[in-house]
Design a protein around this motif. Structure first.
Motif, mmCIF file in Angstrom:
data_model
loop_
_atom_site.group_PDB
_atom_site.id
_atom_site.type_symbol
_atom_site.label_atom_id
_atom_site.label_comp_id
_atom_site.label_asym_id
_atom_site.label_seq_id
_atom_site.Cartn_x
_atom_site.Cartn_y
_atom_site.Cartn_z
ATOM 1 N N THR A 191 0.678 -1.331 0.106
ATOM 2 C CA THR A 191 0.066 0.244 0.177
ATOM 3 C C THR A 191 1.153 1.322 0.051
ATOM 4 O O THR A 191 2.106 1.277 0.579
ATOM 5 N N HIS A 192 0.162 2.325 -0.366
ATOM 6 C CA HIS A 192 0.976 3.623 -0.660
ATOM 7 C C HIS A 192 -0.051 4.603 -0.575
ATOM 8 O O HIS A 192 -1.133 4.970 -1.359
ATOM 9 N N ASP A 193 0.207 5.696 0.419
ATOM 10 C CA ASP A 193 -0.835 6.859 0.635
ATOM 11 C C ASP A 193 0.048 7.949 0.008
ATOM 12 O O ASP A 193 1.058 8.344 0.608
ATOM 13 N N ARG A 278 -4.279 6.910 -3.515
ATOM 14 C CA ARG A 278 -3.455 5.872 -2.814
ATOM 15 C C ARG A 278 -3.378 4.857 -3.790
ATOM 16 O O ARG A 278 -3.999 4.890 -5.026
ATOM 17 N N SER A 279 -2.508 3.922 -3.579
ATOM 18 C CA SER A 279 -1.910 2.772 -4.529
ATOM 19 C C SER A 279 -2.230 1.432 -3.604
ATOM 20 O O SER A 279 -1.820 1.480 -2.729
ATOM 21 N N SER A 301 -3.289 5.177 -8.477
ATOM 22 C CA SER A 301 -3.623 6.580 -8.604
ATOM 23 C C SER A 301 -4.313 6.966 -10.056
ATOM 24 O O SER A 301 -3.882 6.442 -10.891
ATOM 25 N N PRO A 302 -5.178 7.963 -9.911
ATOM 26 C CA PRO A 302 -5.788 8.214 -11.213
ATOM 27 C C PRO A 302 -4.916 8.768 -12.409
ATOM 28 O O PRO A 302 -5.269 8.789 -13.565
ATOM 29 N N MET A 303 -3.825 9.315 -11.932
ATOM 30 C CA MET A 303 -2.827 9.861 -12.962
ATOM 31 C C MET A 303 -2.644 8.820 -14.085
ATOM 32 O O MET A 303 -2.139 7.637 -13.629
ATOM 33 N N GLY A 304 -2.588 9.116 -15.363
ATOM 34 C CA GLY A 304 -2.364 8.253 -16.455
ATOM 35 C C GLY A 304 -3.566 7.445 -16.696
ATOM 36 O O GLY A 304 -3.487 6.786 -17.814
ATOM 37 N N SER A 352 2.125 5.796 -13.141
ATOM 38 C CA SER A 352 1.183 6.538 -12.518
ATOM 39 C C SER A 352 1.862 7.227 -11.117
ATOM 40 O O SER A 352 1.421 8.749 -10.983
ATOM 41 N N HIS A 353 2.783 6.838 -10.215
ATOM 42 C CA HIS A 353 3.417 7.367 -9.328
ATOM 43 C C HIS A 353 4.252 8.449 -9.920
ATOM 44 O O HIS A 353 4.137 9.529 -9.416
#
Length: 403
Positions: A191-193, A278-279, A301-304, A352-353
């Protein structure tokens, strides 16, 4: 006990695959299975009307378009116009157009809102004899490590149903029942916030000429098309913000400022919510005869725009593995499903990150600080000025396939 007091139970059924969830992942699994002549039952806890109107992602990337084309489904299930391949970055009001096409042959990305894809997949699946059962409550999974798992559920009229199957496809998202059926300790959750909040707004307002990402000292903002007369907007906000903190006037003022567009046309806001970026990746994506597909296994994450597209690739790999098992008694695809999916998942997670950190660190440096801000600005400058950097970006946006 009197007959009318007994719990109504239907006779047990049997099928090859039970698909849990009728979103893009589940419907893609079901539609592709029917293309192979493999029987399946789809269980969805929501009504068909609710699922058909649920709005999320908006772009089906090139790799996924080609996947549907390989099944003869692209023209049938993908609505909306082709994406012209241009993405606009607006940095402190200065526009930079980036071509996100990688130069490969074949169809490009499509601007296809999730609800349109779901509606068309539903129609295609039913036309092929698909069995879709909405408003299925109390779904439970049993004997997942045996030869014939069992799925139980209660239909809208209260009747209990039991289905035995060869495989279960868990396509019911991050909060569904399928992943919770896996015993503790079997899956590892990575997980990653990101420490970033977004306000997402859907409005009946003119879409942009190109998908737009804006970087400014006031924070990140974005503007995406969601149809000929509707738009989806994103505004960076504190992770614990509440939608009520963003009345209409504040939303439009912030968008005009961050997008550097004082003349931005407003429209009725039909939906707004806040969420934390978050991922999440669960490893492995299989337990016995349960195969996790899409958000049930990973959140990006929504980016991409990778979330829905990754779900479509999982679905394709799962169906091909089941087809090989049924047709050729070849279990290679089943054995390697998790490994192949996760290689792709981690590749898209990294992209994405990278994009998330770049567009957020390059703007408001309250959290990142001036050093990380300058690093992010350098990455953007390289993207805008280096053909090699632009080509690498385009490959990842298009959907680089590492499998």
């Amino acid at each position: 006990m009197a007959a009318d007091q007994r719990e109504l139970r239907e006779a047990p059924e049997s099928t090859t695959v039970v698909v849990i969830g009728a979103g893009p992942a589940g419907l893609t699994v079901a539609t592709l299975l029917r293309r192979c002549g493999i029987d399946c039952v789809v269980l969805e806890r929501r009504s068909r009307e609710y699922v058909a109107q649920r709005q999320r992602a908006g772009i089906v990337e090139s790799r996924a378009v080609r996947m549907f084309a390989s099944w003869g489904l692209a023209d049938l299930v993908l609505g909306g116009p082709p994406h012209d391949g241009i993405l606009e970055f607006r940095v402190d009001g200065e526009s930079h157009l980036v071509d996100d096409r990688d130069g490969s042959e074949g169809p490009g990305a499509r601007l296809c809102p999730q609800q349109v894809l779901v509606q068309k997949l539903t129609a295609a699946c039913l036309a092929d004899g698909g069995d879709l059962r909405h408003e299925a409550a109390d779904v439970s999974l049993h004997d997942l490590t045996g030869d014939r798992p069992t799925v139980r559920y209660r239909s809208a009229d209260g009747t209990l149903h039991t289905i035995t199957c060869d495989f279960v496809a868990g396509c019911d998202g991050d909060h569904g029942v399928t992943r919770t059926a896996v015993p503790d300790g079997v899956l590892t959750a990575h997980t990653h916030d990101h420490g970033i909040g977004w306000l997402t707004v859907l409005a009946d307002a003119p879409p942009p000429a190109h998908p737009l990402l804006a970087v400014s000292s006031q924070g990140f903002a974005a503007h995406f098309p969601r149809g000929p007369h509707s738009s989806r907007y994103y505004l960076q906000c504190p992770p614990d913000d509440h939608p009520d903190a963003w009345p209409d006037d504040r939303v439009w003022d912030a968008l005009r400022t961050r997008l550097a567009d004082p003349a931005l046309v407003a429209g009725p806001i039909t939906d707004r919510e806040t969420f934390r970026l978050r991922s999440l990746v669960h490893d492995p994506m299989r337990y016995g005869r349960l195969f996790l597909v899409g958000d049930a296994a990973h959140i990006v994450s929504p980016m991409g725009g990778k979330g829905m597209n990754l779900a479509l690739y999982d679905a394709d790999l799962f169906v091909r593995a089941v087809r090989d098992h049924v047709r050729d008694q070849d279990d290679t695809g089943l054995r390697t499903y998790s490994q192949r999916c996760l290689r792709r998942v981690w590749n898209d997670q990294e992209f994405s990150h990278w994009l998330t950190r770049t567009v957020h660190d390059a703007g408001d440096d309250t959290d990142s600080g001036p050093f990380l801000r300058q690093l992010a600005r350098s990455r953007l400058d390289r993207l805008f000025t280096s053909p090699t950097a632009a080509q690498a970006f385009a490959e990842l946006m298009t959907g680089l396939d590492p499998a």
